[in-house]
Design a protein around this motif. Structure first.
Motif, PDB file in Angstrom:
ATOM      1  N   VAL A 127       0.838  -1.212   0.000  1.00  0.00           N
ATOM      2  CA  VAL A 127       0.000   0.000   0.000  1.00  0.00           C
ATOM      3  C   VAL A 127       0.868   1.256   0.000  1.00  0.00           C
ATOM      4  CG1 VAL A 127      -1.655   1.330   1.374  1.00  0.00           C
ATOM      5  CG2 VAL A 127      -1.977  -1.130   1.068  1.00  0.00           C
ATOM      6  N   LEU A 128       1.935   1.239   0.790  1.00  0.00           N
ATOM      7  CA  LEU A 128       2.807   2.407   0.860  1.00  0.00           C
ATOM      8  C   LEU A 128       3.604   2.620  -0.427  1.00  0.00           C
ATOM      9  CD1 LEU A 128       4.153   2.002   4.515  1.00  0.00           C
ATOM     10  CD2 LEU A 128       2.462   3.651   3.695  1.00  0.00           C
ATOM     11  N   LEU A 129       3.966   1.536  -1.100  1.00  0.00           N
ATOM     12  CA  LEU A 129       4.779   1.639  -2.311  1.00  0.00           C
ATOM     13  C   LEU A 129       3.948   1.870  -3.572  1.00  0.00           C
ATOM     14  CD1 LEU A 129       7.424  -1.179  -1.716  1.00  0.00           C
ATOM     15  CD2 LEU A 129       7.806   1.288  -1.667  1.00  0.00           C
ATOM     16  N   THR A 130       2.653   1.625  -3.512  1.00  0.00           N
ATOM     17  CA  THR A 130       1.821   1.739  -4.714  1.00  0.00           C
ATOM     18  C   THR A 130       1.845   3.127  -5.333  1.00  0.00           C
ATOM     19  OG1 THR A 130       0.373  -0.068  -4.038  1.00  0.00           O
ATOM     20  CG2 THR A 130      -0.533   1.524  -5.587  1.00  0.00           C
ATOM     21  N   PRO A 131       1.670   4.232  -4.570  1.00  0.00           N
ATOM     22  CA  PRO A 131       1.713   5.561  -5.212  1.00  0.00           C
ATOM     23  C   PRO A 131       3.035   5.843  -5.910  1.00  0.00           C
ATOM     24  CG  PRO A 131       0.764   5.708  -3.016  1.00  0.00           C
ATOM     25  CD  PRO A 131       1.332   4.336  -3.134  1.00  0.00           C
ATOM     26  N   PHE A 132       4.157   5.507  -5.236  1.00  0.00           N
ATOM     27  CA  PHE A 132       5.460   5.741  -5.859  1.00  0.00           C
ATOM     28  C   PHE A 132       5.631   4.893  -7.111  1.00  0.00           C
ATOM     29  CE2 PHE A 132       9.802   4.105  -6.336  1.00  0.00           C
ATOM     30  CZ  PHE A 132      10.459   5.275  -6.638  1.00  0.00           C
ATOM     31  N   THR A 133       5.236   3.622  -7.033  1.00  0.00           N
ATOM     32  CA  THR A 133       5.382   2.735  -8.194  1.00  0.00           C
ATOM     33  C   THR A 133       4.541   3.211  -9.364  1.00  0.00           C
ATOM     34  OG1 THR A 133       5.761   0.878  -6.672  1.00  0.00           O
ATOM     35  CG2 THR A 133       5.215   0.345  -8.955  1.00  0.00           C
ATOM     36  N   ALA A 134       3.312   3.645  -9.075  1.00  0.00           N
ATOM     37  CA  ALA A 134       2.443   4.128 -10.148  1.00  0.00           C
ATOM     38  C   ALA A 134       3.028   5.379 -10.792  1.00  0.00           C
ATOM     39  CB  ALA A 134       1.044   4.422  -9.592  1.00  0.00           C
ATOM     40  N   LEU A 135       3.558   6.279  -9.971  1.00  0.00           N
ATOM     41  CA  LEU A 135       4.156   7.501 -10.510  1.00  0.00           C
ATOM     42  C   LEU A 135       5.418   7.184 -11.304  1.00  0.00           C
ATOM     43  CD1 LEU A 135       3.703  10.579 -10.426  1.00  0.00           C
ATOM     44  CD2 LEU A 135       5.277  10.670  -8.495  1.00  0.00           C
ATOM     45  N   LEU A 136       6.232   6.264 -10.809  1.00  0.00           N
ATOM     46  CA  LEU A 136       7.448   5.873 -11.527  1.00  0.00           C
ATOM     47  C   LEU A 136       7.118   5.286 -12.887  1.00  0.00           C
ATOM     48  CD1 LEU A 136      10.553   5.352 -11.460  1.00  0.00           C
ATOM     49  CD2 LEU A 136      10.035   3.120 -10.472  1.00  0.00           C
ATOM     50  N   VAL A 137       6.132   4.423 -12.932  1.00  0.00           N
ATOM     51  CA  VAL A 137       5.740   3.807 -14.199  1.00  0.00           C
ATOM     52  C   VAL A 137       5.169   4.847 -15.156  1.00  0.00           C
ATOM     53  CG1 VAL A 137       4.147   2.165 -15.259  1.00  0.00           C
ATOM     54  CG2 VAL A 137       5.382   1.532 -13.175  1.00  0.00           C
ATOM     55  N   ALA A 138       4.325   5.770 -14.631  1.00  0.00           N
ATOM     56  CA  ALA A 138       3.623   6.715 -15.494  1.00  0.00           C
ATOM     57  C   ALA A 138       4.538   7.787 -16.073  1.00  0.00           C
ATOM     58  CB  ALA A 138       2.468   7.372 -14.728  1.00  0.00           C
ATOM     59  N   VAL A 139       5.455   8.301 -15.260  1.00  0.00           N
ATOM     60  CA  VAL A 139       6.246   9.453 -15.706  1.00  0.00           C
ATOM     61  C   VAL A 139       7.670   9.089 -16.104  1.00  0.00           C
ATOM     62  CG1 VAL A 139       4.901  10.953 -14.202  1.00  0.00           C
ATOM     63  CG2 VAL A 139       7.084  10.076 -13.400  1.00  0.00           C
ATOM     64  N   PHE A 140       8.085   7.828 -15.890  1.00  0.00           N
ATOM     65  CA  PHE A 140       9.446   7.470 -16.267  1.00  0.00           C
ATOM     66  C   PHE A 140       9.512   6.241 -17.159  1.00  0.00           C
ATOM     67  CE2 PHE A 140      13.517   5.289 -15.445  1.00  0.00           C
ATOM     68  CZ  PHE A 140      14.377   6.274 -15.894  1.00  0.00           C
ATOM     69  N   LEU A 141       9.027   5.112 -16.667  1.00  0.00           N
ATOM     70  CA  LEU A 141       9.188   3.870 -17.417  1.00  0.00           C
ATOM     71  C   LEU A 141       8.414   3.885 -18.734  1.00  0.00           C
ATOM     72  CD1 LEU A 141       9.072   1.220 -14.536  1.00  0.00           C
ATOM     73  CD2 LEU A 141      11.057   2.259 -15.647  1.00  0.00           C
ATOM     74  N   VAL A 142       7.163   4.354 -18.706  1.00  0.00           N
ATOM     75  CA  VAL A 142       6.376   4.397 -19.947  1.00  0.00           C
ATOM     76  C   VAL A 142       7.001   5.343 -20.972  1.00  0.00           C
ATOM     77  CG1 VAL A 142       4.146   5.026 -20.926  1.00  0.00           C
ATOM     78  CG2 VAL A 142       4.241   3.644 -18.847  1.00  0.00           C
ATOM     79  N   PRO A 143       7.360   6.600 -20.612  1.00  0.00           N
ATOM     80  CA  PRO A 143       8.023   7.460 -21.599  1.00  0.00           C
ATOM     81  C   PRO A 143       9.334   6.898 -22.122  1.00  0.00           C
ATOM     82  CG  PRO A 143       7.195   8.769 -19.773  1.00  0.00           C
ATOM     83  CD  PRO A 143       7.055   7.340 -19.375  1.00  0.00           C
ATOM     84  N   VAL A 144      10.125   6.295 -21.227  1.00  0.00           N
ATOM     85  CA  VAL A 144      11.393   5.718 -21.682  1.00  0.00           C
ATOM     86  C   VAL A 144      11.140   4.563 -22.640  1.00  0.00           C
ATOM     87  CG1 VAL A 144      13.405   4.396 -20.933  1.00  0.00           C
ATOM     88  CG2 VAL A 144      12.744   6.450 -19.700  1.00  0.00           C
ATOM     89  N   GLY A 145      10.189   3.702 -22.301  1.00  0.00           N
ATOM     90  CA  GLY A 145       9.865   2.595 -23.199  1.00  0.00           C
ATOM     91  C   GLY A 145       9.357   3.073 -24.545  1.00  0.00           C
ATOM     92  N   TYR A 146       8.530   4.121 -24.535  1.00  0.00           N
ATOM     93  CA  TYR A 146       8.014   4.649 -25.802  1.00  0.00           C
ATOM     94  C   TYR A 146       9.123   5.296 -26.631  1.00  0.00           C
ATOM     95  CZ  TYR A 146       4.846   7.005 -29.034  1.00  0.00           C
ATOM     96  OH  TYR A 146       4.191   7.429 -30.162  1.00  0.00           O
ATOM     97  N   ALA A 147      10.058   5.963 -25.954  1.00  0.00           N
ATOM     98  CA  ALA A 147      11.188   6.560 -26.677  1.00  0.00           C
ATOM     99  C   ALA A 147      12.058   5.479 -27.309  1.00  0.00           C
ATOM    100  CB  ALA A 147      12.012   7.427 -25.723  1.00  0.00           C
ATOM    101  N   ILE A 148      12.303   4.402 -26.572  1.00  0.00           N
ATOM    102  CA  ILE A 148      13.085   3.301 -27.141  1.00  0.00           C
ATOM    103  C   ILE A 148      12.354   2.701 -28.345  1.00  0.00           C
ATOM    104  CG2 ILE A 148      13.992   0.995 -26.670  1.00  0.00           C
ATOM    105  CD1 ILE A 148      14.443   1.877 -23.782  1.00  0.00           C
ATOM    106  N   TYR A 149      11.047   2.555 -28.230  1.00  0.00           N
ATOM    107  CA  TYR A 149      10.254   2.026 -29.347  1.00  0.00           C
ATOM    108  C   TYR A 149      10.346   2.944 -30.572  1.00  0.00           C
ATOM    109  CZ  TYR A 149       6.061   1.027 -32.107  1.00  0.00           C
ATOM    110  OH  TYR A 149       5.182   0.750 -33.141  1.00  0.00           O
ATOM    111  N   LEU A 150      10.195   4.238 -30.369  1.00  0.00           N
ATOM    112  CA  LEU A 150      10.256   5.177 -31.490  1.00  0.00           C
ATOM    113  C   LEU A 150      11.636   5.223 -32.141  1.00  0.00           C
ATOM    114  CD1 LEU A 150       8.242   8.311 -30.277  1.00  0.00           C
ATOM    115  CD2 LEU A 150       7.563   6.629 -31.991  1.00  0.00           C
ATOM    116  N   SER A 151      12.674   4.960 -31.352  1.00  0.00           N
ATOM    117  CA  SER A 151      14.025   5.069 -31.895  1.00  0.00           C
ATOM    118  C   SER A 151      14.319   4.013 -32.953  1.00  0.00           C
ATOM    119  CB  SER A 151      15.049   4.958 -30.764  1.00  0.00           C
ATOM    120  OG  SER A 151      15.024   3.666 -30.178  1.00  0.00           O
TER     121      SER A 151
END
Length: 316
Positions: A31-55
């Motif tokens: 429960v305590l880690l869920t907000p941080f994990t969701a924010l990490l995925v939304a603002v870092f991992l997803v954009p990085v993955g999409y950038a790698i895909y576009l490259s």
């Protein structure tokens, strides 16, 4: 003859938590880690993955470039194009020189100010902290516009004052434009890092400082040999954050690009990415350059962390 009261039984050893207790601990941690994990995925991992895909994709135009474009898989072609582009490599050279000038100045300057405030030699410390932190509260683009006004010949009152003393200075010249950019970054970064160092110094045990004073250590010796080693963690953190911020330099040179030819549209890696994406509409090239910049940033951060860990272990 009265008998002595029996000694109380020894306290039972703490029993390991039951299965239900461990389950509750896992649920609480999740429960305590869920907000941080969701924010990490939304603002870092997803954009990085999409950038790698576009490259790995690019636009292919038919009919000598006049036909409609279609997205095709290009593999590592964008990465090779970026690494073979002299303007991108020159931008990294500019950033390297900027880091060599900016990072030591901002770290040592903020540390010196924090030590001075902590020593008690400065009166009205709260007012001094507020005045030093105030430039950081000014948005970066506004700060850059203000300093650009002070750098522009014909507008700057500073240049007019120097001219009256028969001193000619061009803040936007070939050899002065980079120090001018460093000055803008220092103006806004010193106060912020000073607050970090000052907070760390305020948390030091006062008895340690008193012991150093009793042993005959002066103010400078106490600061350099007692205070600074104890706040080494804060020092490393500020160094790493300053280095990451320097690699992302964009706002100041982007505004100066409109005022001086010494700052071109690919002056830094971030400006190269912006130019590739929004001026040349080459999102594959921009994504590849972004991924390369991310890898360099992560590698340097890891190197600083490892170096700090080794220094700390050797100091013990």
């Amino acid at each position: 003859m009265s008998s002595k009261p029996a000694a109380p039984p020894p306290a039972a050893a703490a029993e390991p938590p039951s299965r239900a207790g461990r389950r509750q601990q896992r649920i609480a941690a999740a429960v305590l880690l869920t907000p941080f994990t969701a924010l990490l995925v939304a603002v870092f991992l997803v954009p990085v993955g999409y950038a790698i895909y576009l490259s790995f994709f690019g636009e292919d135009h038919e009919g000598l470039g006049f036909g409609g474009g279609r997205t095709v898989f290009t593999g590592l072609r964008s990465y090779l194009a970026v690494l073979q582009d002299p303007s991108f490599l020159t931008g990294f050279g500019t950033i390297a020189l900027y880091c060599v000038i900016f990072v030591p100045l901002v770290v040592l300057g903020a540390l010196a100010i924090a030590l001075l405030l902590d020593s008690g030699l400065v009166r009205l410390r709260r007012t001094a902290q507020m005045l030093l932190y105030l430039p950081h509260a000014v948005p970066g683009i506004i700060a850059a516009v203000l300093w650009l006004y002070l750098y522009t010949p014909g507008l700057s009152p500073i240049i007019k004052v120097f001219a009256q003393a028969d001193i000619t200075i061009d803040f936007l010249g070939l050899h002065t434009v980079l120090p001018s950019i460093v000055n803008i970054a220092l103006w806004s970064g010193l106060g912020y890092n000073m607050i970090i160092f000052y907070a760390a110094l305020q948390a030091l045990p006062r008895e340690v400082i008193e012991a150093a004073t009793i042993d005959g250590a002066g103010g400078i010796r106490t600061a350099l040999q007692v205070k600074v080693p104890i706040i080494r963690g804060s020092l490393v953190m500020v160094c790493m954050f300053s280095l990451i911020g320097a690699l992302q330099l964009f706002t100041e040179p982007m505004l100066m690009n409109q005022a001086t030819p010494m700052v071109n549209s690919r002056f830094t890696p971030n400006m190269y990415i912006y130019d590739a994406a929004f001026r040349r509409n080459n999102y594959g090239l921009a994504s590849a350059a972004s991924v390369i910049l991310l890898v360099v940033t992560c590698a340097l951060s890891y190197a600083v962390t490892r170096w700090s860990g080794r220094r700390e272990r050797s100091a013990r």
